[in-house]
Design a protein around this motif. Sequence first.
Motif, PDB file in Angstrom:
ATOM      1  N   PHE A  80       0.822  -1.210   0.000  1.00  0.00           N
ATOM      2  CA  PHE A  80       0.000   0.000   0.000  1.00  0.00           C
ATOM      3  C   PHE A  80       0.859   1.264   0.000  1.00  0.00           C
ATOM      4  O   PHE A  80       0.514   2.254  -0.629  1.00  0.00           O
ATOM      5  N   ALA A  81       1.995   1.239   0.671  1.00  0.00           N
ATOM      6  CA  ALA A  81       2.869   2.410   0.759  1.00  0.00           C
ATOM      7  C   ALA A  81       3.677   2.646  -0.513  1.00  0.00           C
ATOM      8  O   ALA A  81       3.967   3.789  -0.861  1.00  0.00           O
ATOM      9  N   GLN A  82       4.061   1.565  -1.228  1.00  0.00           N
ATOM     10  CA  GLN A  82       5.015   1.703  -2.318  1.00  0.00           C
ATOM     11  C   GLN A  82       4.456   1.407  -3.704  1.00  0.00           C
ATOM     12  O   GLN A  82       5.213   1.317  -4.659  1.00  0.00           O
ATOM     13  N   SER A  83       3.160   1.230  -3.809  1.00  0.00           N
ATOM     14  CA  SER A  83       2.573   0.934  -5.125  1.00  0.00           C
ATOM     15  C   SER A  83       1.247   1.675  -5.268  1.00  0.00           C
ATOM     16  O   SER A  83       0.817   2.375  -4.352  1.00  0.00           O
ATOM     17  N   ASN A  84       0.599   1.482  -6.398  1.00  0.00           N
ATOM     18  CA  ASN A  84      -0.694   2.114  -6.630  1.00  0.00           C
ATOM     19  C   ASN A  84      -1.862   1.223  -6.176  1.00  0.00           C
ATOM     20  O   ASN A  84      -3.017   1.517  -6.473  1.00  0.00           O
ATOM     21  N   LEU A  85      -1.574   0.155  -5.441  1.00  0.00           N
ATOM     22  CA  LEU A  85      -2.642  -0.748  -5.027  1.00  0.00           C
ATOM     23  C   LEU A  85      -3.601  -0.076  -4.056  1.00  0.00           C
ATOM     24  O   LEU A  85      -3.180   0.612  -3.126  1.00  0.00           O
ATOM     25  N   ASN A  86      -4.881  -0.302  -4.285  1.00  0.00           N
ATOM     26  CA  ASN A  86      -5.936   0.170  -3.406  1.00  0.00           C
ATOM     27  C   ASN A  86      -6.652  -0.995  -2.732  1.00  0.00           C
ATOM     28  O   ASN A  86      -7.296  -0.811  -1.713  1.00  0.00           O
ATOM     29  N   ARG A  87      -6.516  -2.192  -3.322  1.00  0.00           N
ATOM     30  CA  ARG A  87      -7.224  -3.368  -2.818  1.00  0.00           C
ATOM     31  C   ARG A  87      -6.329  -4.590  -2.954  1.00  0.00           C
ATOM     32  O   ARG A  87      -5.700  -4.797  -3.989  1.00  0.00           O
ATOM     33  N   ILE A  88      -6.280  -5.381  -1.903  1.00  0.00           N
ATOM     34  CA  ILE A  88      -5.579  -6.658  -1.933  1.00  0.00           C
ATOM     35  C   ILE A  88      -6.590  -7.717  -1.541  1.00  0.00           C
ATOM     36  O   ILE A  88      -7.343  -7.537  -0.585  1.00  0.00           O
ATOM     37  N   PHE A  89      -6.623  -8.797  -2.316  1.00  0.00           N
ATOM     38  CA  PHE A  89      -7.579  -9.851  -1.988  1.00  0.00           C
ATOM     39  C   PHE A  89      -6.878 -11.198  -1.910  1.00  0.00           C
ATOM     40  O   PHE A  89      -5.808 -11.404  -2.470  1.00  0.00           O
ATOM     41  N   GLY A  90      -7.500 -12.081  -1.174  1.00  0.00           N
ATOM     42  CA  GLY A  90      -7.028 -13.450  -1.059  1.00  0.00           C
ATOM     43  C   GLY A  90      -8.143 -14.401  -1.417  1.00  0.00           C
ATOM     44  O   GLY A  90      -9.304 -14.183  -1.029  1.00  0.00           O
ATOM     45  N   ALA A  91      -7.834 -15.432  -2.168  1.00  0.00           N
ATOM     46  CA  ALA A  91      -8.785 -16.475  -2.550  1.00  0.00           C
ATOM     47  C   ALA A  91      -8.394 -17.738  -1.791  1.00  0.00           C
ATOM     48  O   ALA A  91      -7.283 -18.241  -1.963  1.00  0.00           O
ATOM     49  N   VAL A  92      -9.295 -18.236  -0.950  1.00  0.00           N
ATOM     50  CA  VAL A  92      -8.958 -19.313  -0.034  1.00  0.00           C
ATOM     51  C   VAL A  92      -9.859 -20.522  -0.274  1.00  0.00           C
ATOM     52  O   VAL A  92     -11.082 -20.396  -0.317  1.00  0.00           O
ATOM     53  N   PHE A  93      -9.239 -21.691  -0.391  1.00  0.00           N
ATOM     54  CA  PHE A  93      -9.980 -22.943  -0.514  1.00  0.00           C
ATOM     55  C   PHE A  93     -10.848 -23.155   0.729  1.00  0.00           C
ATOM     56  O   PHE A  93     -10.380 -22.943   1.863  1.00  0.00           O
ATOM     57  N   ALA A  94     -12.077 -23.632   0.526  1.00  0.00           N
ATOM     58  CA  ALA A  94     -12.891 -24.081   1.657  1.00  0.00           C
ATOM     59  C   ALA A  94     -12.090 -25.143   2.403  1.00  0.00           C
ATOM     60  O   ALA A  94     -11.416 -25.966   1.791  1.00  0.00           O
ATOM     61  N   GLY A  95     -12.126 -25.095   3.709  1.00  0.00           N
ATOM     62  CA  GLY A  95     -11.369 -26.048   4.513  1.00  0.00           C
ATOM     63  C   GLY A  95     -10.044 -25.515   5.001  1.00  0.00           C
ATOM     64  O   GLY A  95      -9.466 -26.056   5.944  1.00  0.00           O
ATOM     65  N   ASN A  96      -9.545 -24.445   4.401  1.00  0.00           N
ATOM     66  CA  ASN A  96      -8.270 -23.864   4.819  1.00  0.00           C
ATOM     67  C   ASN A  96      -8.542 -22.810   5.902  1.00  0.00           C
ATOM     68  O   ASN A  96      -8.366 -21.610   5.706  1.00  0.00           O
ATOM     69  N   THR A  97      -8.979 -23.290   7.058  1.00  0.00           N
ATOM     70  CA  THR A  97      -9.384 -22.388   8.138  1.00  0.00           C
ATOM     71  C   THR A  97      -8.207 -21.576   8.687  1.00  0.00           C
ATOM     72  O   THR A  97      -8.397 -20.440   9.112  1.00  0.00           O
ATOM     73  N   GLY A  98      -7.016 -22.137   8.672  1.00  0.00           N
ATOM     74  CA  GLY A  98      -5.847 -21.393   9.144  1.00  0.00           C
ATOM     75  C   GLY A  98      -5.615 -20.137   8.325  1.00  0.00           C
ATOM     76  O   GLY A  98      -5.337 -19.064   8.866  1.00  0.00           O
ATOM     77  N   SER A  99      -5.737 -20.253   7.012  1.00  0.00           N
ATOM     78  CA  SER A  99      -5.556 -19.105   6.135  1.00  0.00           C
ATOM     79  C   SER A  99      -6.671 -18.081   6.339  1.00  0.00           C
ATOM     80  O   SER A  99      -6.421 -16.876   6.370  1.00  0.00           O
ATOM     81  N   MET A 100      -7.892 -18.560   6.481  1.00  0.00           N
ATOM     82  CA  MET A 100      -9.013 -17.643   6.708  1.00  0.00           C
ATOM     83  C   MET A 100      -8.819 -16.848   7.998  1.00  0.00           C
ATOM     84  O   MET A 100      -9.051 -15.639   8.034  1.00  0.00           O
ATOM     85  N   LYS A 101      -8.372 -17.523   9.058  1.00  0.00           N
ATOM     86  CA  LYS A 101      -8.131 -16.842  10.343  1.00  0.00           C
ATOM     87  C   LYS A 101      -7.006 -15.826  10.208  1.00  0.00           C
ATOM     88  O   LYS A 101      -7.092 -14.721  10.744  1.00  0.00           O
ATOM     89  N   ALA A 102      -5.937 -16.191   9.513  1.00  0.00           N
ATOM     90  CA  ALA A 102      -4.803 -15.277   9.356  1.00  0.00           C
ATOM     91  C   ALA A 102      -5.210 -14.013   8.607  1.00  0.00           C
ATOM     92  O   ALA A 102      -4.834 -12.901   8.996  1.00  0.00           O
ATOM     93  N   LEU A 103      -5.980 -14.169   7.541  1.00  0.00           N
ATOM     94  CA  LEU A 103      -6.432 -12.994   6.788  1.00  0.00           C
ATOM     95  C   LEU A 103      -7.321 -12.110   7.651  1.00  0.00           C
ATOM     96  O   LEU A 103      -7.160 -10.880   7.673  1.00  0.00           O
ATOM     97  N   THR A 104      -8.252 -12.709   8.362  1.00  0.00           N
ATOM     98  CA  THR A 104      -9.163 -11.941   9.214  1.00  0.00           C
ATOM     99  C   THR A 104      -8.382 -11.192  10.297  1.00  0.00           C
ATOM    100  O   THR A 104      -8.620 -10.011  10.541  1.00  0.00           O
ATOM    101  N   LYS A 105      -7.440 -11.864  10.933  1.00  0.00           N
ATOM    102  CA  LYS A 105      -6.623 -11.218  11.969  1.00  0.00           C
ATOM    103  C   LYS A 105      -5.779 -10.091  11.393  1.00  0.00           C
ATOM    104  O   LYS A 105      -5.381  -9.182  12.124  1.00  0.00           O
ATOM    105  N   SER A 106      -5.503 -10.132  10.098  1.00  0.00           N
ATOM    106  CA  SER A 106      -4.690  -9.112   9.430  1.00  0.00           C
ATOM    107  C   SER A 106      -5.534  -7.971   8.877  1.00  0.00           C
ATOM    108  O   SER A 106      -5.022  -7.132   8.138  1.00  0.00           O
ATOM    109  N   GLY A 107      -6.817  -7.966   9.186  1.00  0.00           N
ATOM    110  CA  GLY A 107      -7.669  -6.863   8.753  1.00  0.00           C
ATOM    111  C   GLY A 107      -8.437  -7.095   7.481  1.00  0.00           C
ATOM    112  O   GLY A 107      -9.089  -6.185   6.965  1.00  0.00           O
TER     113      GLY A 107
END
Length: 168
Positions: free
Chosen positions: A112-139
Amino acid sequence: MITLRDFKVQDAPFIINTLNDEQVTRFLSSKIPFPYTQADANWWINQGSKNGVVDATAKAIEVNGQFAGCIGITPGEFEYSHGGEIGYWLNKAYWGQGIITRAIELICEEAFAQSNLNRIFGAVFAGNTGSMKALTKSGFEQEAVLKQAIYKNGVFYNNHIFSKLKAD
């Protein structure tokens, strides 16, 4: 301490070991070769990790001086050029310690600081609860569930879409 850095030649054995672990790769894109070879690691270190948003699309995750995994943001193109997709993997020895959550925070701050990005998204497989929790905890917030949108190894998975905006 968790840091992000460019990949080094000496990371190759750790990359190969991690990406030949089916528990690590089961929710990763099938564009990552399996089995993962020395030639794959050489290409990744010297070329594949160097195309992207900031200095490099992908960074090595280092924990207390030890290689632990990979995180990156792939920029969108054309009308999607102000967005990017985050992706990551972590050696199993480092799971459950908050490492990927911190790595997500670090790379998003940098992007966000060094590029023109306004949105970052993650696509997560159903069942990958660890990844879902990490993304949520990261805002990140869950935006959608795309039903049976992922097909890997003969199985359909729902695709959970999470996003974070620069203004968040």
